[in-house]
Design a protein around this motif. Sequence first.
Motif, PDB file in Angstrom:
ATOM      1  N   ALA A   8      -0.574  -7.145  10.775  1.00 49.71           N
ATOM      2  CA  ALA A   8      -1.234  -6.685   9.559  1.00 49.71           C
ATOM      3  C   ALA A   8      -0.397  -5.620   8.857  1.00 49.71           C
ATOM      4  O   ALA A   8      -0.219  -5.659   7.633  1.00 49.71           O
ATOM      5  CB  ALA A   8      -2.623  -6.134   9.875  1.00 49.71           C
ATOM      6  N   LEU A   9       0.138  -4.663   9.618  1.00 53.22           N
ATOM      7  CA  LEU A   9       0.944  -3.598   9.023  1.00 53.22           C
ATOM      8  C   LEU A   9       2.218  -4.171   8.404  1.00 53.22           C
ATOM      9  O   LEU A   9       2.597  -3.791   7.289  1.00 53.22           O
ATOM     10  CB  LEU A   9       1.277  -2.540  10.071  1.00 53.22           C
ATOM     11  N   ASN A  10       2.861  -5.108   9.081  1.00 58.70           N
ATOM     12  CA  ASN A  10       4.055  -5.744   8.527  1.00 58.70           C
ATOM     13  C   ASN A  10       3.726  -6.504   7.245  1.00 58.70           C
ATOM     14  O   ASN A  10       4.495  -6.474   6.283  1.00 58.70           O
ATOM     15  CB  ASN A  10       4.697  -6.680   9.549  1.00 58.70           C
ATOM     16  N   ALA A  11       2.587  -7.180   7.228  1.00 63.46           N
ATOM     17  CA  ALA A  11       2.182  -7.920   6.034  1.00 63.46           C
ATOM     18  C   ALA A  11       1.916  -6.963   4.877  1.00 63.46           C
ATOM     19  O   ALA A  11       2.286  -7.249   3.733  1.00 63.46           O
ATOM     20  CB  ALA A  11       0.937  -8.757   6.327  1.00 63.46           C
ATOM     21  N   ILE A  12       1.289  -5.841   5.175  1.00 66.15           N
ATOM     22  CA  ILE A  12       1.028  -4.841   4.135  1.00 66.15           C
ATOM     23  C   ILE A  12       2.353  -4.333   3.571  1.00 66.15           C
ATOM     24  O   ILE A  12       2.542  -4.268   2.358  1.00 66.15           O
ATOM     25  CB  ILE A  12       0.203  -3.660   4.703  1.00 66.15           C
ATOM     26  N   ASN A  13       3.271  -3.971   4.459  1.00 61.49           N
ATOM     27  CA  ASN A  13       4.563  -3.446   4.016  1.00 61.49           C
ATOM     28  C   ASN A  13       5.373  -4.491   3.252  1.00 61.49           C
ATOM     29  O   ASN A  13       6.021  -4.171   2.254  1.00 61.49           O
ATOM     30  CB  ASN A  13       5.359  -2.909   5.208  1.00 61.49           C
ATOM     31  N   LYS A  14       5.320  -5.736   3.698  1.00 62.51           N
ATOM     32  CA  LYS A  14       6.046  -6.805   3.008  1.00 62.51           C
ATOM     33  C   LYS A  14       5.467  -7.017   1.609  1.00 62.51           C
ATOM     34  O   LYS A  14       6.200  -7.125   0.629  1.00 62.51           O
ATOM     35  CB  LYS A  14       5.966  -8.104   3.811  1.00 62.51           C
ATOM     36  N   LYS A  15       4.151  -7.066   1.514  1.00 58.19           N
ATOM     37  CA  LYS A  15       3.501  -7.294   0.228  1.00 58.19           C
ATOM     38  C   LYS A  15       3.756  -6.121  -0.716  1.00 58.19           C
ATOM     39  O   LYS A  15       4.025  -6.313  -1.896  1.00 58.19           O
ATOM     40  CB  LYS A  15       1.992  -7.488   0.445  1.00 58.19           C
ATOM     41  N   ALA A  16       3.692  -4.907  -0.171  1.00 58.28           N
ATOM     42  CA  ALA A  16       3.896  -3.718  -0.996  1.00 58.28           C
ATOM     43  C   ALA A  16       5.364  -3.511  -1.331  1.00 58.28           C
ATOM     44  O   ALA A  16       5.685  -2.863  -2.327  1.00 58.28           O
ATOM     45  CB  ALA A  16       3.352  -2.486  -0.283  1.00 58.28           C
ATOM     46  N   GLN A  49      -7.656   2.956  -4.170  1.00 58.38           N
ATOM     47  CA  GLN A  49      -6.958   3.869  -3.256  1.00 58.38           C
ATOM     48  C   GLN A  49      -5.840   3.131  -2.521  1.00 58.38           C
ATOM     49  O   GLN A  49      -4.743   3.667  -2.360  1.00 58.38           O
ATOM     50  CB  GLN A  49      -7.937   4.469  -2.239  1.00 58.38           C
ATOM     51  N   VAL A  50      -6.124   1.917  -2.086  1.00 55.10           N
ATOM     52  CA  VAL A  50      -5.104   1.118  -1.410  1.00 55.10           C
ATOM     53  C   VAL A  50      -3.964   0.813  -2.378  1.00 55.10           C
ATOM     54  O   VAL A  50      -2.786   0.923  -2.027  1.00 55.10           O
ATOM     55  CB  VAL A  50      -5.702  -0.185  -0.833  1.00 55.10           C
ATOM     56  N   SER A  51      -4.300   0.480  -3.601  1.00 48.14           N
ATOM     57  CA  SER A  51      -3.297   0.204  -4.623  1.00 48.14           C
ATOM     58  C   SER A  51      -2.403   1.418  -4.851  1.00 48.14           C
ATOM     59  O   SER A  51      -1.176   1.296  -4.929  1.00 48.14           O
ATOM     60  CB  SER A  51      -4.000  -0.185  -5.931  1.00 48.14           C
ATOM     61  N   THR A  52      -3.010   2.584  -4.932  1.00 50.41           N
ATOM     62  CA  THR A  52      -2.254   3.816  -5.141  1.00 50.41           C
ATOM     63  C   THR A  52      -1.358   4.111  -3.944  1.00 50.41           C
ATOM     64  O   THR A  52      -0.183   4.453  -4.104  1.00 50.41           O
ATOM     65  CB  THR A  52      -3.214   5.003  -5.387  1.00 50.41           C
ATOM     66  N   MET A  53      -1.905   3.963  -2.736  1.00 54.47           N
ATOM     67  CA  MET A  53      -1.144   4.223  -1.527  1.00 54.47           C
ATOM     68  C   MET A  53       0.079   3.308  -1.450  1.00 54.47           C
ATOM     69  O   MET A  53       1.169   3.737  -1.100  1.00 54.47           O
ATOM     70  CB  MET A  53      -2.023   4.010  -0.289  1.00 54.47           C
ATOM     71  N   ALA A  54      -0.098   2.057  -1.834  1.00 57.37           N
ATOM     72  CA  ALA A  54       0.987   1.080  -1.778  1.00 57.37           C
ATOM     73  C   ALA A  54       1.881   1.130  -3.012  1.00 57.37           C
ATOM     74  O   ALA A  54       2.917   0.475  -3.042  1.00 57.37           O
ATOM     75  CB  ALA A  54       0.409  -0.322  -1.633  1.00 57.37           C
ATOM     76  N   LYS A  55       1.461   1.909  -4.002  1.00 53.75           N
ATOM     77  CA  LYS A  55       2.194   2.001  -5.276  1.00 53.75           C
ATOM     78  C   LYS A  55       2.384   0.620  -5.898  1.00 53.75           C
ATOM     79  O   LYS A  55       3.443   0.280  -6.403  1.00 53.75           O
ATOM     80  CB  LYS A  55       3.526   2.710  -5.077  1.00 53.75           C
ATOM     81  N   VAL A  56       1.289  -0.168  -5.803  1.00 53.33           N
ATOM     82  CA  VAL A  56       1.278  -1.507  -6.377  1.00 53.33           C
ATOM     83  C   VAL A  56       0.098  -1.579  -7.341  1.00 53.33           C
ATOM     84  O   VAL A  56      -1.048  -1.424  -6.932  1.00 53.33           O
ATOM     85  CB  VAL A  56       1.125  -2.583  -5.276  1.00 53.33           C
ATOM     86  N   PRO A  57       0.366  -1.794  -8.624  1.00 56.42           N
ATOM     87  CA  PRO A  57      -0.748  -1.871  -9.571  1.00 56.42           C
ATOM     88  C   PRO A  57      -1.617  -3.101  -9.323  1.00 56.42           C
ATOM     89  O   PRO A  57      -1.104  -4.160  -8.948  1.00 56.42           O
ATOM     90  CB  PRO A  57      -0.053  -1.960 -10.930  1.00 56.42           C
ATOM     91  N   VAL A  58      -2.917  -2.927  -9.500  1.00 52.97           N
ATOM     92  CA  VAL A  58      -3.863  -4.020  -9.320  1.00 52.97           C
ATOM     93  C   VAL A  58      -4.668  -4.134 -10.612  1.00 52.97           C
ATOM     94  O   VAL A  58      -5.263  -3.165 -11.062  1.00 52.97           O
ATOM     95  CB  VAL A  58      -4.806  -3.760  -8.115  1.00 52.97           C
ATOM     96  N   SER A  59      -4.669  -5.320 -11.184  1.00 50.70           N
ATOM     97  CA  SER A  59      -5.389  -5.525 -12.442  1.00 50.70           C
ATOM     98  C   SER A  59      -6.897  -5.517 -12.196  1.00 50.70           C
ATOM     99  O   SER A  59      -7.368  -5.747 -11.083  1.00 50.70           O
ATOM    100  CB  SER A  59      -4.985  -6.864 -13.068  1.00 50.70           C
ATOM    101  N   ILE A  63      -9.095  -6.880  -8.965  1.00 45.94           N
ATOM    102  CA  ILE A  63     -10.110  -6.061  -8.302  1.00 45.94           C
ATOM    103  C   ILE A  63     -11.424  -6.830  -8.242  1.00 45.94           C
ATOM    104  O   ILE A  63     -12.071  -6.887  -7.191  1.00 45.94           O
ATOM    105  CB  ILE A  63     -10.296  -4.702  -9.016  1.00 45.94           C
ATOM    106  N   GLN A  64     -11.798  -7.455  -9.346  1.00 42.80           N
ATOM    107  CA  GLN A  64     -13.050  -8.213  -9.376  1.00 42.80           C
ATOM    108  C   GLN A  64     -13.002  -9.386  -8.410  1.00 42.80           C
ATOM    109  O   GLN A  64     -13.986  -9.673  -7.725  1.00 42.80           O
ATOM    110  CB  GLN A  64     -13.351  -8.702 -10.803  1.00 42.80           C
ATOM    111  N   GLU A  65     -11.857 -10.061  -8.313  1.00 47.47           N
ATOM    112  CA  GLU A  65     -11.712 -11.171  -7.376  1.00 47.47           C
ATOM    113  C   GLU A  65     -11.881 -10.698  -5.936  1.00 47.47           C
ATOM    114  O   GLU A  65     -12.532 -11.371  -5.129  1.00 47.47           O
ATOM    115  CB  GLU A  65     -10.334 -11.827  -7.535  1.00 47.47           C
TER     116      GLU A  65
END
Length: 90
Positions: A8-16, A49-59, A63-65
């Motif tokens: 899970a952590l690797n997937a988070i880091n890869k995605k971010a 908060q997750v978006s901010t932590m990962a520095k990945v913008p989320v539309s 978010i609604q999805e």
Amino acid sequence: MSKISKEALNAINKKAGKAISEGSVKKLASTVKPSTMQNEAELRKLIKQVSTMAKVPVSENTIQEIVNAVKKSGMNPSNMEALMKLMIKK
């Protein structure tokens, strides 16, 4: 919260595209209560908060999805790893 799987952590880091520490994820996860999954405003706040932590913008659409998917899944609120995996798919 128990240890987050390396998968899970690797997937988070890869995605971010950035290294996010297990400690950061645990710190954020420790703020999540079962009511967070039931309250749309709280769930939206968590996603941001997750978006901010990962520095990945989320539309707003994404978010609604995610909110809709969490509600539809009836996800166990204590399973933070499942929520992270759901968010990674978006």
